[in-house]
Design a protein around this motif. Sequence first.
Motif, PDB file in Angstrom:
ATOM      1  N   GLU A 604     -90.724  46.870 -58.574  1.00 50.35           N
ATOM      2  CA  GLU A 604     -91.192  47.746 -59.648  1.00 50.35           C
ATOM      3  C   GLU A 604     -90.161  47.755 -60.748  1.00 50.35           C
ATOM      4  N   ASP A 606     -88.203  48.244 -64.185  1.00 48.65           N
ATOM      5  CA  ASP A 606     -88.192  49.286 -65.219  1.00 48.65           C
ATOM      6  C   ASP A 606     -88.104  48.620 -66.591  1.00 48.65           C
ATOM      7  N   ASP A 607     -88.053  49.430 -67.635  1.00 46.77           N
ATOM      8  CA  ASP A 607     -88.099  48.879 -68.990  1.00 46.77           C
ATOM      9  C   ASP A 607     -86.941  47.938 -69.278  1.00 46.77           C
ATOM     10  N   ASP A 658     -77.690  52.097 -61.538  1.00 49.40           N
ATOM     11  CA  ASP A 658     -78.432  51.830 -60.300  1.00 49.40           C
ATOM     12  C   ASP A 658     -77.582  51.080 -59.277  1.00 49.40           C
ATOM     13  N   ARG A 729     -90.039  49.219 -75.649  1.00 49.81           N
ATOM     14  CA  ARG A 729     -89.654  50.570 -75.216  1.00 49.81           C
ATOM     15  C   ARG A 729     -88.139  50.680 -75.077  1.00 49.81           C
ATOM     16  N   GLU A 765     -95.125  59.897 -75.893  1.00 53.08           N
ATOM     17  CA  GLU A 765     -94.762  58.583 -75.381  1.00 53.08           C
ATOM     18  C   GLU A 765     -93.253  58.379 -75.417  1.00 53.08           C
ATOM     19  N   THR A 768     -91.541  60.128 -72.603  1.00 54.92           N
ATOM     20  CA  THR A 768     -91.634  59.377 -71.352  1.00 54.92           C
ATOM     21  C   THR A 768     -90.619  58.241 -71.310  1.00 54.92           C
ATOM     22  N   ILE A 769     -90.578  57.506 -72.410  1.00 54.40           N
ATOM     23  CA  ILE A 769     -89.673  56.355 -72.472  1.00 54.40           C
ATOM     24  C   ILE A 769     -88.230  56.782 -72.275  1.00 54.40           C
ATOM     25  N   ALA A 771     -87.093  59.582 -71.057  1.00 51.14           N
ATOM     26  CA  ALA A 771     -86.857  60.227 -69.755  1.00 51.14           C
ATOM     27  C   ALA A 771     -86.603  59.161 -68.698  1.00 51.14           C
ATOM     28  N   GLU A 772     -87.351  58.082 -68.787  1.00 48.66           N
ATOM     29  CA  GLU A 772     -87.163  57.047 -67.781  1.00 48.66           C
ATOM     30  C   GLU A 772     -85.764  56.421 -67.875  1.00 48.66           C
ATOM     31  N   SER A 773     -85.262  56.362 -69.082  1.00 48.22           N
ATOM     32  CA  SER A 773     -83.947  55.745 -69.269  1.00 48.22           C
ATOM     33  C   SER A 773     -82.845  56.778 -69.477  1.00 48.22           C
TER      34      SER A 773
END
Length: 885
Positions: A604, A606-607, A658, A729, A765, A768-769, A771-773
């Motif tokens: 999965e 990520d951006d 990570d 993104r 949007e 979201t972007i 927050a993911e990063s």
Amino acid sequence: MDTNLNKGYEPHDVERKWYRRWEENGDFNADEKSTKPPYAIVIPPPNVTGVLHMGHALNNTLQDILCRWKRMSGYEVLWMPGTDHAGIATQNVVEKQLAAEGTDRHAIGRQPFVERVWQWRAESGGQIIEQLKRLGASCDWQRERFTMDEGLSRAVREVFVRLYEDGLIYRANRLINWCPRCHTALSDLEVEHEDKKGHLWHLRYPVIDSDRSLVVATTRPETMLGDTAVAVHPDDERYQDLIGREVLLPLVDRAIPIIADAYVDKDFGSGAVKITPAHDFNDFDMGKRHALAEINIFDESGVVNENGGVYAGQERYEARANVVADLENQGLLERIDNYENAVGECYRCKTVIEPYLSLQWYVKVGSLAEAATKAVQQGETRIVPQQWERTYFDWMNNIQDWCISRQIWWGHRIPAWYCDACGELTVSREDATVCSHCGSREIRQDTDVLDTWFSSALWPFSTMGWPEETETLTKFYPTSCLVTGFDILFFWVARMMMMGLKFMHDVPFKEVYIHALVRDAQGQKMSKSKGNVIDPLQVIDEYGADAFRFTLTSFAAMGRDIKLSTERIAGYRNFCNKLWNASRFALMNLDGFDPARVEMEALELDDADRWILTRLSETIHQTNQALEEYKFNEAAGALYAFTWHSFCDWYIEMAKDDLYGDEAAARLRVQSVLFVVLEQLLRLLHPFMPFITEEIWQSLPGERPAETIMQADYPDASGLPTDSAGAERIELVMEVIRAIRNVRGEMDVPPSRQVAAILDCKSAESVTILAESAAAIRVLGKVGELTIGCNLDRPEQSATQLAGDVEIALPLAGLVDVAEEEKRLQKEIAKVQKDIDLFTRKLANEQFVANAPDHVIEKDRGKLRDAEEKIAVLEESLGKIQALK
RNA sequence: GCAGGCAUAGCUCAGCGGGAGAGCACUCGCCUCACACGCGAGGGGCCGCUGGUUCGAUCCCAGCUGCCUGCACCA
């Protein structure tokens, strides 16, 4: 797995180790029985006397890049290496040795001399080959050829005989370029013209039976000893009554005619010219037109001969001084002017050339040149960059017959025998023992050898076994590409075209890539006398072959010379080190990682992953495309930017969170991407930097698909997941991070200090972007408390910056002073205001709106909107800041 | 003389009909656990001159100037 790479890249052992391994593996060897499509390059054979210089380094780096790239791309690659016997150059080297020993070639005799040259070659002739290996050249050394070896000599004879039989080789007694030091004829190409300061002597020739005299001007007064006429223009009123009369040539007291010829320029000097048919090309032609005698006044060393009367035995410059002095004593020296003109010099020893009358062998090139011209016109051979085609055509159109005989001993001896009995000539493939006309055994072989370039002209097919119909020829001729400098376009390229077409009935190469010259940092030609030579081997010692190669490649823009300096090489040495350390980082974090057990599709991503894979894919595409078009610098540039700025600056930095975290899945995912990108990158870089890439590649974990990286496939991006939306993104995230860093930098926030950040987004949007990063933003922006959302409250005292539709607020209580922030905002506002002015003006122009394409107008409208929004935010922030004062 | 090339940041050079780019150098801040051969931020350009074409030119065209390179040379 070796995760213990040294902290800095140390090239020397690595280079030695891998080069030996590749050779032992046979990685460079071509197989003519292969079913893979062929790709062939013949090396421009360096002189056997040669030492690797910058020109060789560039030339062979580019060839090596092409060969490694094609090899990895599934082609059967033949890079045919070898050296040139370099007739005059090599003979000079050995003659110098003899001179040092107090002897010369005439003293030891022809056969021993030639043996001596072979001996020299065996002992010290091959050093350039070793030097090419240090550069990393992946030639098929098993096939190494030498222009004097048996096979090539046979090809030379075959070509000579066939040309002779076709009437394309003949002998003629003409004026040729003679080097009085090398004692040989030279072709027109082998004479270099250099402007020199000299003098123009005005000499007075008395007219016979008259009290008048004619003044002639000359740059070479000593040649007057061989004058056989004085010429004036037929329409020159001053001399009408003298045409047909005679002058008395001073010093030699010979009566010579005054002739009229339209070649004479009335306005130059006195309008009268002395004519020396045996020692000047123009005079020679005029002599033919007027049936003048040709009086040769020099011997083969440039010493005046018996025709020079009292000057006989004097060297030409000595004779010049004496002739001038004697004329002056007789009152026949009118005056001496300073004068600059181009003097022809021998390209091997720089001795001033003497036009010299002698019997030589020639190739009649007309029909050959015609075919060679047509092949390029019809695109059978493409010259890149195309501008050189014009030069090629110009030369072909004005080509003169090629003088191919040289009066030296080192070279292919002309296969022609003279019969003392019947006087006929025997030209033969085999050494003749009897006259083919009368059968007499009283025959003598011509003592001349062929121009070195004669054998070079056959190189593309002679090296492949011609005249046999070999499998190698079938597989690899015509070759794919010839890489060379423009300085030997005529010497070599043009003649290979002629010979290839004549004897193989096909062009020798489908493309010719002509590269530039390597100069010093100031743009001067490198030369020993100027002392500005950079020695490639020293560079390799100091910086490594990969750094050196990459430097040359980066500057190998088409049609432009390379200005090289060691600072630049150091810059690319740093690049090698960067790659090395990025790899070290990856390897340190790939502990326990097995690429075989990871399926990319199952991860999965990520951006950031999608972004770097997309960037990789683009880079693969750019690199292949650039190489296809011989845009070496673009390929190098794309790889440099990707490696350093995408992979190192961003991806590795974003991956750290990570990698260092304790989520196994995230760690595995990042490891996988890290591995894939690095592994592909190494392959991509391999043709440019063969050693370091092999060394790192061999340290990667898991099973490798090939034994060496040079056997691996070149990346073609087809298996890579790309996602330009994901890539976009992450661009927003990067922009946000950059904005945070910008504020920090401008406001002198110490790097050690964390800041709080509020990211107020216009769209869900973006929330979201970001927050993911969030982790990346925290780490790379050194952000402590991070708030992301829409319509967020911002603290009154904060520094503001924008990134896309995101307003970034860094609460500045205690961080910075208000005045600094005010200054920063005003600077930003001024910048944005300039944009607004520009686009407002542009869009207000009716003509623009009426004529410009829609997408251009739309783009500009968008830019105006963005700028307006941005300035609104900035002004609001400025208001708040100013309220605080 | 003929032909060709080049002129863009201090330097070396990419780029190219729609808001000027890189590397090095420079300024500021950092030895942040891959890299000080490093990291982050920043400053800096009438894109040689003059015209033309175009809604718009650093880019296309013409001329000019200045460098460079071939080739051919008037002795």
